[in-house]
Design an enzyme around this catalytic site. Structure first.
Site, short mmCIF file in Angstrom:
data_model
loop_
_atom_site.label_atom_id
_atom_site.label_comp_id
_atom_site.label_asym_id
_atom_site.label_seq_id
_atom_site.Cartn_x
_atom_site.Cartn_y
_atom_site.Cartn_z
N SER A 19 0.82 -1.21 0.00
CA SER A 19 0.00 0.00 0.00
C SER A 19 0.85 1.27 0.00
CB SER A 19 -0.93 0.00 1.22
OG SER A 19 -0.15 0.01 2.41
N GLU A 47 7.41 -1.12 10.34
CA GLU A 47 6.94 -2.47 10.69
C GLU A 47 6.52 -2.54 12.17
OE1 GLU A 47 6.46 -4.63 8.41
OE2 GLU A 47 7.82 -4.13 6.76
N CYS A 103 -6.28 -3.99 -5.44
CA CYS A 103 -6.61 -5.42 -5.37
C CYS A 103 -6.01 -6.13 -6.59
CB CYS A 103 -8.12 -5.62 -5.33
SG CYS A 103 -8.59 -7.36 -5.32
ZN ZN Z 1 -10.93 -7.27 -5.31
#
Ligand code: ZN
Length: 196
Positions: free
Chosen positions: A26, A95, A151
């Site tokens: 991301s 992290e 996605c």
């Molecule tokens: Zn998706």
């Protein structure tokens, strides 16, 4: 895009906490590096830490997926950060989901000392559950930025990290071969398929 707040009273050094969270791929670490680089341009003393558990790529660097590397110090526990960052103006923590619960106390103590604390981490684990100290960090932070991936199944905004190989440990380091960024629907589809 996050812009650094201006402080009215510069005679008294005030700290605060920023959290950058999101799924794998991301751009969390890229955003952390962007903010730290801007602090360096402002001639602030910047220190970066990460949990010693994260041994991907390189031992002493925060490395994002686009290889925009920044030197960082691996520490065995979050309390080390308090001892090691005595004269820092800005402390970056990458992290953060792998740190112990005390990282919350560490961030609050640093902020009270006048340090700007920038924390990056996964908000959810591979089961879609809140990850380690991240929910608590988000609650106490002045600023929370949630970044999204795309996605890899349908191309919508992704919020979840889908593990492509079966392994039941919460900590499993890996990159493209192991995880996929997915939207809620494609994540749940994948989880349902896996159980059958
Ligand atoms: Zn998706």
């Amino acid at each position: 895009m996050f812009l650094e707040p201006r402080l009215k009273n510069t005679s008294h050094k005030k700290g605060w906490i920023e959290v950058i969270c999101g799924s794998m791929f991301s751009g969390k670490t890229e955003e952390l590096i962007r903010r730290l680089n801007r602090a360096r341009i402002a001639n602030l003393k910047v220190e970066i830490y990460k949990p010693a558990i994260d041994k991907r790529y390189h031992d002493t660097e925060v490395v994002s997926h686009n290889s925009n590397a920044v030197a960082s110090t691996p520490v065995p526990s979050s309390l080390n950060i308090l001892l090691m960052s005595q004269d820092a103006d800005v402390v970056g923590i990458d992290e953060a989901q792998f740190f112990d619960a005390e990282v919350v106390y560490v961030c609050e103590t640093l902020a009270q000392r006048g340090v700007r604390v920038i924390v990056a981490g996964l908000d959810m684990d591979y089961l879609g559950k809140p990850f380690g100290p991240m929910p608590a960090l988000m609650a106490i932070a002045e600023y929370v930025t949630k970044v999204n991936a795309i996605c890899m199944v349908c191309g919508d905004l992704a919020t979840h990290s889908f593990r492509k190989v079966s392994d039941n440990s919460q900590v499993m380091l890996g990159e493209k071969d192991t995880y996929e960024a997915r939207c809620r629907y494609c994540f749940n589809d994948g989880m349902a398929t896996e159980k059958n």
